[in-house]
Design a protein around this motif. Structure first.
Motif, PDB file in Angstrom:
ATOM      1  N   LEU A 151      -5.872  -3.497   7.752  1.00 31.65           N
ATOM      2  CA  LEU A 151      -5.646  -4.341   9.089  1.00 31.65           C
ATOM      3  C   LEU A 151      -5.296  -3.358  10.087  1.00 31.65           C
ATOM      4  N   GLU A 152      -4.763  -2.296   9.930  1.00 34.78           N
ATOM      5  CA  GLU A 152      -4.737  -1.091  11.191  1.00 34.78           C
ATOM      6  C   GLU A 152      -5.781  -0.887  11.522  1.00 34.78           C
ATOM      7  N   VAL A 153      -6.855  -0.610  10.617  1.00 38.32           N
ATOM      8  CA  VAL A 153      -8.126  -0.011  10.849  1.00 38.32           C
ATOM      9  C   VAL A 153      -8.899  -1.108  11.751  1.00 38.32           C
ATOM     10  N   ALA A 154      -8.765  -2.559  11.157  1.00 43.80           N
ATOM     11  CA  ALA A 154      -9.269  -3.346  12.216  1.00 43.80           C
ATOM     12  C   ALA A 154      -8.567  -3.669  13.433  1.00 43.80           C
ATOM     13  N   LEU A 155      -7.401  -3.544  13.533  1.00 42.82           N
ATOM     14  CA  LEU A 155      -6.991  -3.481  14.895  1.00 42.82           C
ATOM     15  C   LEU A 155      -7.144  -2.215  15.866  1.00 42.82           C
ATOM     16  N   LEU A 156      -7.322  -1.035  15.400  1.00 43.76           N
ATOM     17  CA  LEU A 156      -7.751  -0.070  16.100  1.00 43.76           C
ATOM     18  C   LEU A 156      -9.096   0.305  16.491  1.00 43.76           C
ATOM     19  N   THR A 157      -9.870  -0.347  15.406  1.00 41.77           N
ATOM     20  CA  THR A 157     -11.302  -0.602  16.008  1.00 41.77           C
ATOM     21  C   THR A 157     -11.884  -1.727  16.678  1.00 41.77           C
ATOM     22  N   ASP A 158     -10.993  -2.411  16.978  1.00 34.30           N
ATOM     23  CA  ASP A 158     -11.084  -3.818  17.989  1.00 34.30           C
ATOM     24  C   ASP A 158     -12.176  -4.534  17.067  1.00 34.30           C
ATOM     25  N   ASP A 159     -11.823  -4.903  15.762  1.00 29.43           N
ATOM     26  CA  ASP A 159     -12.901  -5.813  15.113  1.00 29.43           C
ATOM     27  C   ASP A 159     -12.617  -7.063  15.282  1.00 29.43           C
ATOM     28  N   PHE A 160     -13.243  -7.781  16.422  1.00 30.84           N
ATOM     29  CA  PHE A 160     -12.872  -9.084  16.497  1.00 30.84           C
ATOM     30  C   PHE A 160     -13.550 -10.054  15.831  1.00 30.84           C
ATOM     31  N   GLY A 161     -14.140  -9.673  14.490  1.00 32.92           N
ATOM     32  CA  GLY A 161     -14.585 -10.530  13.609  1.00 32.92           C
ATOM     33  C   GLY A 161     -13.884 -10.991  12.522  1.00 32.92           C
ATOM     34  N   ILE A 162     -12.793 -10.302  12.581  1.00 28.27           N
ATOM     35  CA  ILE A 162     -11.458 -10.940  11.866  1.00 28.27           C
ATOM     36  C   ILE A 162     -10.383 -11.449  12.529  1.00 28.27           C
ATOM     37  N   THR A 163     -10.113 -12.880  12.001  1.00 28.65           N
ATOM     38  CA  THR A 163      -9.555 -13.877  12.919  1.00 28.65           C
ATOM     39  C   THR A 163      -7.973 -13.475  13.477  1.00 28.65           C
ATOM     40  N   TYR A 164      -7.265 -12.514  12.536  1.00 24.53           N
ATOM     41  CA  TYR A 164      -6.054 -12.024  12.976  1.00 24.53           C
ATOM     42  C   TYR A 164      -6.289 -10.795  14.084  1.00 24.53           C
ATOM     43  N   ALA A 171      -3.113 -14.668   0.073  1.00 22.46           N
ATOM     44  CA  ALA A 171      -4.478 -14.943  -0.503  1.00 22.46           C
ATOM     45  C   ALA A 171      -4.785 -16.133   0.107  1.00 22.46           C
ATOM     46  N   THR A 172      -3.821 -17.094   0.526  1.00 24.12           N
ATOM     47  CA  THR A 172      -4.157 -18.396   0.946  1.00 24.12           C
ATOM     48  C   THR A 172      -3.906 -18.836   2.206  1.00 24.12           C
ATOM     49  N   VAL A 173      -2.714 -19.317   2.665  1.00 19.74           N
ATOM     50  CA  VAL A 173      -2.356 -19.776   3.825  1.00 19.74           C
ATOM     51  C   VAL A 173      -1.884 -18.919   4.920  1.00 19.74           C
ATOM     52  N   ALA A 174      -1.841 -17.666   4.620  1.00 21.86           N
ATOM     53  CA  ALA A 174      -1.456 -16.679   5.530  1.00 21.86           C
ATOM     54  C   ALA A 174      -2.086 -15.294   5.605  1.00 21.86           C
ATOM     55  N   ASN A 175      -3.536 -15.786   5.268  1.00 16.19           N
ATOM     56  CA  ASN A 175      -4.788 -14.895   4.923  1.00 16.19           C
ATOM     57  C   ASN A 175      -4.978 -14.045   6.428  1.00 16.19           C
ATOM     58  N   PRO A 176      -4.645 -12.636   6.605  1.00 18.89           N
ATOM     59  CA  PRO A 176      -4.803 -12.125   7.809  1.00 18.89           C
ATOM     60  C   PRO A 176      -6.320 -11.700   7.902  1.00 18.89           C
ATOM     61  N   PHE A 177      -7.137 -11.557   7.022  1.00 10.73           N
ATOM     62  CA  PHE A 177      -8.340 -11.013   6.577  1.00 10.73           C
ATOM     63  C   PHE A 177      -9.411 -12.148   6.651  1.00 10.73           C
ATOM     64  N   GLY A 178      -9.297 -13.337   7.397  1.00 10.31           N
ATOM     65  CA  GLY A 178     -10.197 -14.312   7.597  1.00 10.31           C
ATOM     66  C   GLY A 178     -11.559 -13.954   8.426  1.00 10.31           C
ATOM     67  N   LEU A 179     -12.556 -14.491   8.326  1.00 11.73           N
ATOM     68  CA  LEU A 179     -13.586 -13.895   9.178  1.00 11.73           C
ATOM     69  C   LEU A 179     -13.866 -15.075  10.226  1.00 11.73           C
TER      70      LEU A 179
END
Length: 114
Positions: A4-17, A88-96
């Protein structure tokens, strides 16, 4: 949490969070702390902390015949299953995102009909 940190630092806007809670203009310090600023990220953080404490208790209970420690380990396991179930279900921060959101509003042309 590292993913999650890597996704935020690399601005990966393909991840819902990242698309819902981040901006390219965000400072690096705020990008790092942004990992646990919303519900999904904070649940991942608490699950990580719980996993660490569970590992410490497991390490101590293995060497002794402590019934209280065994009971505490069972309760921590149930709480851990609950937290990981949420992640894994309701609060999945890795949704695409189906289509990554733009980082800024897109200007549209207005056509006037007369």
């Amino acid at each position: 949490m590292a993913a999650l940190e890597v996704a935020l630092l690399t601005d990966d806007f393909g991840i819902t969070y990242v698309a819902e809670n981040h901006s390219r203009a965000t400072n690096v310090l705020y990008s790092i702390t942004g990992a646990w600023s919303a519900l999904e990220g904070s649940i991942v953080l608490w699950a990580l902390i719980l996993a660490g404490y569970t590992a410490v208790v497991l390490r101590q209970v293995r060497t002794t015949d402590d019934r209280l420690g065994t009971g505490a380990l069972a309760v921590m396991g149930v709480v851990g299953v609950f937290f990981f179930g949420l992640v894994a279900t309701v609060a999945n921060p890795f949704g695409l995102e189906a289509v990554p959101r733009p980082t800024a509003p897109v200007a549209t042309r207005c056509s006037r009909t007369t």
